[in-house]
Structure formats: C-alpha cells, structure tokens
Design an enzyme around this catalytic site. Structure first.
Site, PDB file in Angstrom:
ATOM      1  N   ILE A  23     -38.841  22.556 -25.881  1.00  0.00           N
ATOM      2  CA  ILE A  23     -38.395  23.060 -24.586  1.00  0.00           C
ATOM      3  C   ILE A  23     -38.568  21.997 -23.509  1.00  0.00           C
ATOM      4  O   ILE A  23     -37.730  21.861 -22.614  1.00  0.00           O
ATOM      5  CB  ILE A  23     -39.170  24.342 -24.217  1.00  0.00           C
ATOM      6  N   ASP A  66     -54.071  12.556 -21.985  1.00  0.00           N
ATOM      7  CA  ASP A  66     -54.716  13.760 -22.487  1.00  0.00           C
ATOM      8  C   ASP A  66     -54.873  14.712 -21.303  1.00  0.00           C
ATOM      9  O   ASP A  66     -55.738  14.528 -20.442  1.00  0.00           O
ATOM     10  CB  ASP A  66     -56.079  13.417 -23.085  1.00  0.00           C
ATOM     11  N   ASN A  89     -45.323  22.265 -18.925  1.00  0.00           N
ATOM     12  CA  ASN A  89     -44.756  22.777 -20.172  1.00  0.00           C
ATOM     13  C   ASN A  89     -45.644  22.587 -21.397  1.00  0.00           C
ATOM     14  O   ASN A  89     -45.524  23.335 -22.360  1.00  0.00           O
ATOM     15  CB  ASN A  89     -43.404  22.094 -20.425  1.00  0.00           C
ATOM     16  N   TYR A 156     -53.924  32.585 -28.023  1.00  0.00           N
ATOM     17  CA  TYR A 156     -52.657  32.179 -27.406  1.00  0.00           C
ATOM     18  C   TYR A 156     -52.230  33.202 -26.361  1.00  0.00           C
ATOM     19  O   TYR A 156     -51.865  32.851 -25.235  1.00  0.00           O
ATOM     20  CB  TYR A 156     -51.572  32.035 -28.479  1.00  0.00           C
ATOM     21  N   LYS A 160     -51.821  32.542 -22.208  1.00  0.00           N
ATOM     22  CA  LYS A 160     -50.574  32.694 -21.465  1.00  0.00           C
ATOM     23  C   LYS A 160     -50.679  33.776 -20.388  1.00  0.00           C
ATOM     24  O   LYS A 160     -50.081  33.652 -19.309  1.00  0.00           O
ATOM     25  CB  LYS A 160     -49.432  33.008 -22.433  1.00  0.00           C
TER      26      LYS A 160
END
Length: 252
Positions: A23, A66, A89, A156, A160
């Site tokens: 993406i 990093d 992103n 995860y 998010k």
C-alpha cells in the site's frame, strides 16, 4: 473554484513510511502523480533497492530508518526539514492465538504499528504545528473497529484501535494549529501481508470474501486514492476522521 485543483500537491513535500512496497508504494505513486516530492522511509534493504530502481528519475528520495527508535525518527525529521504531508503507513501483521503470544511478539507489533506511528507524528508534527499547516494520514485498519475472523491477532487489532484513537486525539489537539490528522482503515487488500490467505488458504479467503458485500478484495491503489484525498486540500474540512475502505465488510 477548481475542484480538481484541490487534489494537486505541487510544491509540497511528503514522507511515506513503509513506502517501498504494498500500500505504501501505491501511496507514493499517487502523491507523485499529484505533484508532490516524496521521501520514502523504510527499513527493508531489498525493498528500498527495488523502489529506487522502479522510481528512477522521479522526485523521490530514500531513507533507511528504524521507526521504532524515537531518537532516530527525531534525527530524520531534523535532517529533512519542512514536511507538508506525513503518511504513516509502516506496519506489520502477526497471527498468533492470544494465549500463545510472547512478550517479544506483542512488543514488536505494538512498537511498529503504534509506537512508530506516534514517534513519526510527533517528530514531523512539531514542524507542522510551528508552521501552522500540515496533513497527517495514519494507516489504521478495519481490525481497529472490529475483531476480524477467523484469524487470531489481538495484538494487531489492539494496535490499530489505538492508532484510530491516537488519530482523533492528535486531530483535536492540533486543529487550532492548522494541522489535520486523519486515518484510513482498509479492509482486506491484495498485498504481500495477506498473501498467506489470498493465495494459499481457501478457508480463510473464503470466509473473508463471504463477509464482504462487494465480494472482492481491495487493490492498493484504492487505498492510495483515499490517502491522496486526505492528504490534499480536497479534504480541508476533515480531521479526526477514520475512513473505512473495506468493500462494506464492517456494515454486517
């Protein structure tokens, strides 16, 4: 008034983290087409080399950093100077049952998916706040809104969800300074991160498709189009928004 002109980014400098592939690479292409100069920040040497070859001759520069290292991110922001657009992103996905997640794996997911997003927003946001303008677009996920099945990835999902709330919090704090902060929440997109299911796991991909009203996976370019909108003046009244681009997955 020219509506299409509001999408133009001529004269603006953008940073795209994780911009060497997936993406992120599509976001780079969209921003370049709109007239921006782009800095790709990534950590994978092979991906950066491939991106350099693919984008030869374009107004693009490359940085290997990093992003989980706050000091390194601050040094990058100081080195680059004025940045108008930040596309946060960079991220990773891991699938492990909650009872089996190790401390190391949990910390890695949170460090890259959440901490790095904040370090970058903070480092580049300082300059935006001082100049009284700027646009930040964070990469969230529909997994920040719902617990997606059948995969097991509480770390995860949690990372998010935190990105979504951090987006709203930063938007509220920096709106008086002319800085807009929004996020895109993609559904299942045809990227290397999802290759395990899209190509090899008929059970998983079948469940995913069965829960998408559009009955298809997304393309990176479709997410990049939303990023371009949020990065441009076309979205000038928007801040603190989490824009779902999931083929309708979350409506059921």
């Amino acid at each position: 008034m020219s509506y299409l002109q509001n999408f133009r980014l001529d004269g603006r400098r953008a940073v795209v983290t994780g911009g060497a592939g997936g993406i992120g690479a599509a976001c780079v292409d969209a921003l370049l087409e709109a007239g921006a100069e782009v800095v790709i920040v990534d950590f994978a040497e092979d991906s950066l080399t491939a991106a350099q070859e693919r984008l030869a001759g374009q107004p693009v520069s490359f940085e290997k950093v990093d992003l989980t290292d706050c000091k390194a991110v601050n040094a990058l922001a100081d080195r680059l100077g004025a940045i108008d657009i930040l596309v946060n992103n960079a991220g990773i996905g891991r699938q492990t049952a909650a009872e089996d997640i190790s401390e190391e794996e949990w910390n890695q997911v949170i460090a890259i998916n959440l901490n790095a997003v904040f370090w970058c927003a903070q480092a580049f946001g300082r300059g935006m706040v001082s100049r009284g303008k700027g646009a930040i677009v964070n990469m969230g996920s529909m997994a920040g809104e719902i617990a997606v099945r059948p995969q097991k990835n509480v770390h995860y999902n949690a990372s998010k969800a935190a990105v979504h709330h951090a987006t709203k919090s930063l938007a509220a704090e920096w709106a008086p300074n002319g800085v807009r902060v929004n996020a895109v929440a993609p559904g299942f997109i045809e990227t290397p991160m999802n290759a395990f299911a899209l190509k090899n796991d008929k059970v998983t991909s079948g469940i995913w498709l069965g829960n998408i009203p559009m009955a298809r996976f997304g393309n990176p370019s479709e997410i990049a189009s939303v990023v371009l909108f949020l990065a441009s003046d076309a979205s000038s009244l928007m801040t603190g928004s989490i824009v779902l681009a999931d083929g309708g997955y979350t409506v059921w």
